[in-house]
Enzyme design. Structure first.
Site, PDB file in Angstrom:
ATOM      1  N   ASP A  36       0.821  -1.216   0.000  1.00 50.81           N
ATOM      2  CA  ASP A  36       0.000   0.000   0.000  1.00 50.81           C
ATOM      3  C   ASP A  36       0.852   1.261   0.000  1.00 50.81           C
ATOM      4  O   ASP A  36       2.040   1.210   0.303  1.00 50.81           O
ATOM      5  CB  ASP A  36      -0.838   0.032   1.295  1.00 50.81           C
ATOM      6  CG  ASP A  36      -2.092  -0.787   1.156  1.00 50.81           C
ATOM      7  OD1 ASP A  36      -2.367  -1.268   0.054  1.00 50.81           O
ATOM      8  OD2 ASP A  36      -2.797  -0.928   2.171  1.00 50.81           O
ATOM      9  N   LYS A  58      -3.108   4.027  -3.166  1.00 48.33           N
ATOM     10  CA  LYS A  58      -3.668   5.205  -3.837  1.00 48.33           C
ATOM     11  C   LYS A  58      -2.523   6.004  -4.439  1.00 48.33           C
ATOM     12  O   LYS A  58      -1.481   6.154  -3.818  1.00 48.33           O
ATOM     13  CB  LYS A  58      -4.355   6.100  -2.810  1.00 48.33           C
ATOM     14  CG  LYS A  58      -5.646   5.547  -2.300  1.00 48.33           C
ATOM     15  CD  LYS A  58      -6.241   6.549  -1.323  1.00 48.33           C
ATOM     16  CE  LYS A  58      -7.462   5.956  -0.659  1.00 48.33           C
ATOM     17  NZ  LYS A  58      -7.992   6.796   0.392  1.00 48.33           N
ATOM     18  N   MET A 171      -8.484   9.274   9.283  1.00 50.62           N
ATOM     19  CA  MET A 171      -9.166   9.663   8.031  1.00 50.62           C
ATOM     20  C   MET A 171     -10.185  10.777   8.272  1.00 50.62           C
ATOM     21  O   MET A 171     -11.276  10.759   7.700  1.00 50.62           O
ATOM     22  CB  MET A 171      -9.874   8.429   7.405  1.00 50.62           C
ATOM     23  CG  MET A 171      -8.922   7.323   7.029  1.00 50.62           C
ATOM     24  SD  MET A 171      -9.759   5.821   6.554  1.00 50.62           S
ATOM     25  CE  MET A 171     -10.128   5.084   8.134  1.00 50.62           C
TER      26      MET A 171
HETATM   27  C1  LIG Z   1      -7.015   3.457   6.027  1.00 52.45           C
HETATM   28  S1  LIG Z   1      -6.439   4.060   7.573  1.00 52.45           S
HETATM   29  C2  LIG Z   1      -5.287   2.813   7.954  1.00 52.45           C
HETATM   30  C3  LIG Z   1      -4.844   2.802   9.389  1.00 52.45           C
HETATM   31  C4  LIG Z   1      -3.776   1.760   9.664  1.00 52.45           C
HETATM   32  N1  LIG Z   1      -4.284   0.435   9.469  1.00 52.45           N
HETATM   33  C5  LIG Z   1      -3.173   1.876  11.071  1.00 52.45           C
HETATM   34  O1  LIG Z   1      -3.382   0.977  11.902  1.00 52.45           O
HETATM   35  O2  LIG Z   1      -2.455   2.871  11.307  1.00 52.45           O
HETATM   36  C6  LIG Z   1      -5.444   5.397   7.056  1.00 52.45           C
HETATM   37  C7  LIG Z   1      -5.380   6.508   8.081  1.00 52.45           C
HETATM   38  O3  LIG Z   1      -4.483   6.169   9.130  1.00 52.45           O
HETATM   39  C8  LIG Z   1      -3.854   7.335   9.611  1.00 52.45           C
HETATM   40  N2  LIG Z   1      -2.394   7.213   9.417  1.00 52.45           N
HETATM   41  C9  LIG Z   1      -1.745   6.160   8.932  1.00 52.45           C
HETATM   42  N3  LIG Z   1      -0.415   6.357   8.961  1.00 52.45           N
HETATM   43  C10 LIG Z   1      -0.227   7.583   9.496  1.00 52.45           C
HETATM   44  C11 LIG Z   1       0.922   8.376   9.815  1.00 52.45           C
HETATM   45  N4  LIG Z   1       2.153   7.938   9.598  1.00 52.45           N
HETATM   46  N5  LIG Z   1       0.720   9.602  10.380  1.00 52.45           N
HETATM   47  C12 LIG Z   1      -0.508  10.052  10.627  1.00 52.45           C
HETATM   48  N6  LIG Z   1      -1.633   9.350  10.344  1.00 52.45           N
HETATM   49  C13 LIG Z   1      -1.494   8.139   9.794  1.00 52.45           C
HETATM   50  C14 LIG Z   1      -4.461   8.513   8.843  1.00 52.45           C
HETATM   51  O4  LIG Z   1      -5.577   8.985   9.556  1.00 52.45           O
HETATM   52  C15 LIG Z   1      -4.870   7.837   7.566  1.00 52.45           C
HETATM   53  O5  LIG Z   1      -5.852   8.569   6.873  1.00 52.45           O
END
Ligand SMILES: C[S@@+](CC[C@H](N)C(=O)[O-])C[C@H]1O[C@@H](n2cnc3c(N)ncnc32)[C@H](O)[C@@H]1O
Length: 250
Positions: A36, A58, A171
């Site tokens: 991803d 994406k 998100m």
């Molecule tokens: C589809 S969700 C996936 C979450 C992921 N499975 C997790 O446990 O972190 C995607 C969201 O996770 C958050 N996210 C993921 N990585 C991030 C990072 N390095 N910094 C800030 N937000 C993050 C954001 O809110 C983003 O829109």
């Protein structure tokens, strides 16, 4: 003929060193890797040179692959090449659709293994010294999506806003104003908020404020997705909370 199998691996929040040892071992034994946008590309250095690497995330915020296409790619590649590693950002079972992929593969008789990852929901605040729970301040934390299947804000947010829980929204950046209005309705204008974009990565950005100031701070500092929104008294434990609040006094 290799046995078709799928290993679902959590890549951690961003920093490529925050994957588990078991996750690295799985990558090193992969015939195919499907990864991803939130999984750091540097993690591919653990994958054998001859393995097939397929990006299914994406690009410029647009999904090129539907979930059905990814499910089909997993099965097709496992049957053709053997060991498929599905590498997903954070933890694959936290807003990650990892469970759907596991079920789909099992339906086709493919062996599966799950290797958890460090979720951004708690690790990104933690890297900034914000504990999601702190004795005396709160008794729980909620991790809520800002964007449901119907592209709406989760109806859990107004319920969480009534509690003393730390509320972590993933998100949620496009709905930040809506989120703050929910807390304002509860008389929580002074509640601390931290927003961390690209947590654990060199391009990380941070905004610290309160419910009644955070929208303008985010505009000023130009934060966007992917970001973790942390709302609750625990944010006042951030090292620069008081100086930031003084600077952006309303
Ligand atoms: C589809 S969700 C996936 C979450 C992921 N499975 C997790 O446990 O972190 C995607 C969201 O996770 C958050 N996210 C993921 N990585 C991030 C990072 N390095 N910094 C800030 N937000 C993050 C954001 O809110 C983003 O829109």
């Amino acid at each position: 003929m290799k046995t078709p199998r799928l290993t679902l691996v959590g890549a951690g929040p961003g920093d490529p060193d925050l994957i588990s040892v078991k996750g690295v071992k799985a990558l090193a034994a992969a015939d195919v890797v499907l990864y991803d946008a939130l999984a750091h590309p540097e993690l591919l250095k653990h994958v054998p040179e001859q393995a097939i690497k397929i990006f299914v995330g994406k690009k410029k915020g647009v999904c090129q692959f539907k979930q059905e296409d990814i499910n089909a790619l997993i099965v097709e590649n496992a049957q053709k090449h053997g060991h498929v590693v599905r590498l997903k950002g954070g933890d694959p079972f936290i807003f990650g659709r990892g469970h759907e992929e596991i079920l789909y593969a099992r339906f086709f008789g493919i062996e599966t293994e799950i290797i958890p990852g460090i979720s951004s929901s708690y690790s990104v605040p933690e890297l900034h010294g914000i504990p999601l729970t702190r004795r005396g301040l709160n008794e729980s934390f909620w991790v809520v999506t800002g964007t449901t299947r119907e592209h709406e804000l989760s109806s859990d947010i107004p319920i969480a806003a009534k509690s003393s829980a730390t509320v972590v929204v993933l998100m949620g950046m496009t709905k930040l104003k809506e989120i703050t209005e929910i807390f304002l309705k509860e008389g929580k204008a002074e509640l601390p908020v931290a927003i961390i974009q690209n947590g654990s990565l060199p391009e990380e950005k941070v905004a610290i404020g309160k419910i009644n100031t955070i929208v303008s701070i985010v505009e000023e500092k130009q934060l966007s997705s992917p970001a973790v929104i942390v709302i609750g008294e625990v944010v006042s434990l951030h090292a620069s909370f008081w100086s930031e609040v003084k600077e952006h006094k309303k």
